[in-house]
Design an enzyme around this catalytic site. Structure first.
Site, PDB file in Angstrom:
ATOM      1  CB  VAL A  11      -0.957  -0.012   1.225  1.00  0.00           C
ATOM      2  CG1 VAL A  11      -1.548   1.365   1.469  1.00  0.00           C
ATOM      3  CG2 VAL A  11      -2.065  -1.016   0.984  1.00  0.00           C
ATOM      4  CG  ASP A  30       9.587   0.000   5.254  1.00  0.00           C
ATOM      5  OD1 ASP A  30       8.484  -0.182   4.705  1.00  0.00           O
ATOM      6  OD2 ASP A  30      10.067  -0.792   6.094  1.00  0.00           O
ATOM      7  CB  THR A 121      -6.976  -2.058   7.141  1.00  0.00           C
ATOM      8  OG1 THR A 121      -6.921  -1.823   5.736  1.00  0.00           O
ATOM      9  CG2 THR A 121      -8.367  -2.514   7.543  1.00  0.00           C
ATOM     10  CG  LEU A 153      -4.211  -0.343  -3.032  1.00  0.00           C
ATOM     11  CD1 LEU A 153      -3.634  -1.736  -3.038  1.00  0.00           C
ATOM     12  CD2 LEU A 153      -3.108   0.656  -3.263  1.00  0.00           C
ATOM     13  NE  ARG A 154      -9.559  -3.948  -7.741  1.00  0.00           N
ATOM     14  CZ  ARG A 154     -10.155  -3.926  -8.933  1.00  0.00           C
ATOM     15  NH1 ARG A 154     -11.029  -4.853  -9.233  1.00  0.00           N
ATOM     16  NH2 ARG A 154      -9.868  -3.001  -9.827  1.00  0.00           N
ATOM     17  CE  LYS A 208      -9.444  -1.917   3.505  1.00  0.00           C
ATOM     18  NZ  LYS A 208      -9.383  -2.154   2.080  1.00  0.00           N
ATOM     19  CB  ALA A 256     -17.810 -21.176  -6.569  1.00  0.00           C
ATOM     20  CB  CYS A 264      -6.951  -7.397   2.795  1.00  0.00           C
ATOM     21  SG  CYS A 264      -5.638  -6.213   2.466  1.00  0.00           S
ATOM     22  CE  LYS A 267      -4.214  -6.887   7.529  1.00  0.00           C
ATOM     23  NZ  LYS A 267      -5.144  -5.785   7.706  1.00  0.00           N
TER      24      LYS A 267
HETATM   25  N1  LIG Z   1      -2.111  -5.167   0.614  1.00  0.00           N
HETATM   26  C1  LIG Z   1      -3.297  -4.720   0.247  1.00  0.00           C
HETATM   27  O1  LIG Z   1      -3.853  -5.090  -0.780  1.00  0.00           O
HETATM   28  C2  LIG Z   1      -4.013  -3.715   1.110  1.00  0.00           C
HETATM   29  C3  LIG Z   1      -5.125  -3.030   0.606  1.00  0.00           C
HETATM   30  C4  LIG Z   1      -5.758  -2.093   1.409  1.00  0.00           C
HETATM   31  C5  LIG Z   1      -5.308  -1.867   2.696  1.00  0.00           C
HETATM   32  N2  LIG Z   1      -4.243  -2.558   3.178  1.00  0.00           N
HETATM   33  C6  LIG Z   1      -3.771  -2.261   4.529  1.00  0.00           C
HETATM   34  O2  LIG Z   1      -2.623  -1.422   4.434  1.00  0.00           O
HETATM   35  C7  LIG Z   1      -1.699  -1.710   5.490  1.00  0.00           C
HETATM   36  C8  LIG Z   1      -0.353  -2.084   4.916  1.00  0.00           C
HETATM   37  O3  LIG Z   1      -0.504  -3.269   4.155  1.00  0.00           O
HETATM   38  P1  LIG Z   1       0.635  -3.786   3.166  1.00  0.00           P
HETATM   39  O4  LIG Z   1       0.071  -4.945   2.433  1.00  0.00           O
HETATM   40  O5  LIG Z   1       1.192  -2.632   2.420  1.00  0.00           O
HETATM   41  O6  LIG Z   1       1.716  -4.288   4.251  1.00  0.00           O
HETATM   42  P2  LIG Z   1       3.253  -4.625   3.991  1.00  0.00           P
HETATM   43  O7  LIG Z   1       3.621  -5.614   5.035  1.00  0.00           O
HETATM   44  O8  LIG Z   1       3.478  -4.953   2.567  1.00  0.00           O
HETATM   45  O9  LIG Z   1       3.999  -3.244   4.285  1.00  0.00           O
HETATM   46  C9  LIG Z   1       4.107  -2.685   5.533  1.00  0.00           C
HETATM   47  C10 LIG Z   1       5.450  -1.986   5.612  1.00  0.00           C
HETATM   48  O10 LIG Z   1       5.514  -1.237   6.821  1.00  0.00           O
HETATM   49  C11 LIG Z   1       6.863  -1.285   7.299  1.00  0.00           C
HETATM   50  N3  LIG Z   1       6.887  -0.943   8.714  1.00  0.00           N
HETATM   51  C12 LIG Z   1       6.401  -1.639   9.764  1.00  0.00           C
HETATM   52  N4  LIG Z   1       6.627  -0.977  10.912  1.00  0.00           N
HETATM   53  C13 LIG Z   1       7.264   0.171  10.588  1.00  0.00           C
HETATM   54  C14 LIG Z   1       7.757   1.270  11.339  1.00  0.00           C
HETATM   55  N5  LIG Z   1       7.601   1.315  12.660  1.00  0.00           N
HETATM   56  N6  LIG Z   1       8.366   2.252  10.687  1.00  0.00           N
HETATM   57  C15 LIG Z   1       8.489   2.221   9.348  1.00  0.00           C
HETATM   58  N7  LIG Z   1       8.036   1.214   8.572  1.00  0.00           N
HETATM   59  C16 LIG Z   1       7.424   0.197   9.194  1.00  0.00           C
HETATM   60  C17 LIG Z   1       7.283  -2.704   6.993  1.00  0.00           C
HETATM   61  O11 LIG Z   1       8.692  -2.838   6.969  1.00  0.00           O
HETATM   62  C18 LIG Z   1       6.644  -2.915   5.625  1.00  0.00           C
HETATM   63  O12 LIG Z   1       7.521  -2.575   4.577  1.00  0.00           O
HETATM   64  C19 LIG Z   1      -2.357  -2.829   6.302  1.00  0.00           C
HETATM   65  O13 LIG Z   1      -3.070  -2.262   7.365  1.00  0.00           O
HETATM   66  C20 LIG Z   1      -3.309  -3.469   5.310  1.00  0.00           C
HETATM   67  O14 LIG Z   1      -4.403  -4.096   5.944  1.00  0.00           O
HETATM   68  C21 LIG Z   1      -3.579  -3.457   2.403  1.00  0.00           C
END
Ligand SMILES: NC(=O)c1ccc[n+]([C@@H]2O[C@H](COP(=O)([O-])OP(=O)(O)OC[C@H]3O[C@@H](n4cnc5c(N)ncnc54)[C@H](O)[C@@H]3O)[C@@H](O)[C@H]2O)c1
Length: 436
Positions: A11, A30, A121, A153-154, A208, A256, A264, A267
């Site tokens: 994201v 990050d 989320t 986003l997907r 969400k 199906a 997502c 969890k």
């Molecule tokens: N993946 C999806 O399709 C999607 C879609 C919508 C919403 N989300 C939500 O978005 C959020 C992120 O999802 P994601 O799939 O991108 O996760 P991800 O695990 O791919 O990325 C999370 C990033 O955060 C970094 N991070 C963690 N703690 C940190 C800190 N203290 N300081 C700096 N960086 C830190 C990690 O190193 C990692 O790179 C989640 O809450 C998820 O539910 C995800």
């Protein structure tokens, strides 16, 4: 505008790249130094179609930069997006430790007004907790706002979705925060014509979880219907098509299959059930959604067991490891259910998924990956399809039959037509349709 995005995963990186493409100046932060080093070398830590080009272009034009320092991120921009992970924690409750850590660290380094935006989320009322935390850790008496801006986003079509969202939801409590958010999203709203919905923070957070849980419910619904179809001799693909043309129902998420997975839905449904329980509502409907999802995998596993009788030493080719096509993400993918079960039963596994193999190997090292799906199926007693990648849809079925030791296909994605498979001489099990 200057914008900081903390968390450069699926994201955060897409969001940062999209904002910079829209003309903003973005610092992506990050705490995973390896990821930041890769990004500085213009290597993508995740697979997402088109992302490399957008990142490269904006880095070259000086609008996109990377850092490991939240302090630097706090100094860089007035608006800081939190896009860190919120993985499942104790008893399905969302683990908010990463969100809390970012909020705390930003507060410690703030010397003037900042808007902290939840992009991750999070359960409803996280905004309230974030505000309390910020207030506690502020070193100077400076103003701040918290906002919620959930991401829809997907994976697999993340960039298209980010540039053309169905809607943008912002949860805000002050006009200052609302104006900043509107300014950030102005280019996307103007270009895509989408609506920007302003609401309070709790409603935005809940939108969400309610949306993802609804989509998971649609999948479980059609999967439950698929079980009835199997018992009644109906074809769930035809039933779903007939349902989906009703504009009140809609075609999407009525496929199906082996059940939903990914980072997502599992969890988020868990977290929504848990949160509802916590505040006094027993969300039985969603508990059933979860049960149906699990049962779907077990049902497919029973078909494998039934077909192979003795699994030990049988060659099983698994086609598709990612939780869906277009991504290398294997978090909560059905493959993570089947591979351990089959290994425990001492099957001889051959795996194909050129995009997700690397991520899968980090979890299950030392397995056999084959780069061509047809080669992967060579000598197999059974082929199990878990992701509907185009390479699988386009397989030469005659060649597949010749390559296999016994022509048995268990299709968790309903990729092929039963009549065609029967004509070619396959034993073919799919979901919610007659076996051949
Ligand atoms: N993946 C999806 O399709 C999607 C879609 C919508 C919403 N989300 C939500 O978005 C959020 C992120 O999802 P994601 O799939 O991108 O996760 P991800 O695990 O791919 O990325 C999370 C990033 O955060 C970094 N991070 C963690 N703690 C940190 C800190 N203290 N300081 C700096 N960086 C830190 C990690 O190193 C990692 O790179 C989640 O809450 C998820 O539910 C995800």
């Amino acid at each position: 505008m200057n914008i900081t995005v903390v968390g450069t995963g699926y994201v955060g990186l897409v969001t940062g790249a999209c904002f910079s493409e829209m003309g903003h100046h973005v610092l992506c932060v990050d705490n995973d130094a390896r990821k930041i080093e890769m990004l500085k070398r213009l290597e993508m830590p995740i697979y997402e179609d088109g992302l490399q080009e957008v990142v490269e272009r904006n880095v070259e034009q000086g609008r996109l930069n990377f850092s490991t320092s939240i302090k630097e991120g706090t100094e860089y921009a007035e608006v800081i997006f939190i896009a860190v992970g919120t993985p499942p924690g104790y008893r399905g409750q969302a683990n908010l430790s990463y969100v809390e850590q970012v909020g705390r660290t930003v507060a410690e380094h703030m010397t003037s007004y900042r808007l902290l935006v939840e992009k991750s989320t999070v359960p409803v009322n996280t905004g309230e907790q974030l505000k309390r935390t910020m207030t506690k850790y502020l070193r100077e008496d400076v103003a701040f706002d918290v906002a919620s801006n959930p991401e829809f986003l997907r994976e697999g079509t993340a960039l298209v979705d980010a540039f053309n969202p169905d809607r943008i939801v912002i949860g805000v409590e002050s006009d200052r925060a609302a104006q900043l958010m509107e300014e950030i999203y102005k280019p996307i709203v103007e270009q895509s014509g989408c609506e920007l919905l302003r609401m309070n923070i709790a409603s935005a957070e809940l939108t969400k979880h309610a949306s993802n849980s609804f989509l998971a419910m649609k999948i479980s619904y059609v999967n439950a219907v698929s079980r009835v179809c199997e018992l009644a001799g109906a074809d769930v693909k035809q039933v779903a098509h007939g349902m989906g043309l009703d504009s009140r129902i809609g075609k999407q998420f009525l496929h199906a299959g082996v059940g939903y997975g990914g980072s997502c839905f599992p969890k988020d449904v868990d977290a929504f059930v848990h949160l509802s329980d916590q505040i006094g509502y027993d969300f039985q409907l969603l508990k059933e959604v979860q049960r149906i999802n699990q049962a779907q995998r077990e049902h497919l596993m029973a078909k494998i067991q039934h077909e192979l009788w003795v699994i030990q030493d049988k060659v099983v080719a698994i086609l598709g490891l990612a939780f869906k096509p277009g991504t290398d993400d294997v978090r909560e993918a059905p493959s993570l259910y089947f591979v351990p079960q089959l290994l425990e039963a001492k099957a001889n596994l051959r795996l194909w998924d050129n995009v997700a193999a690397k991520k899968f190997d980090e979890i299950h090292p030392g397995l056999t990956y084959i780069e061509d799906p047809l080669e992967c199926a060579r000598g197999a007693d059974l082929v199990l399809i878990l992701t509907d990648w185009p390479e699988i849809k386009n397989l030469d079925l005659k060649a597949l039959k010749e390559a296999m030791k016994a022509p048995v296909v268990i299709d968790g994605r309903n990729v092929f037509e039963p009549e065609k498979m029967e004509e070619l001489g396959f034993t073919y099990y799919s979901v919610g349709r007659p076996a051949t």
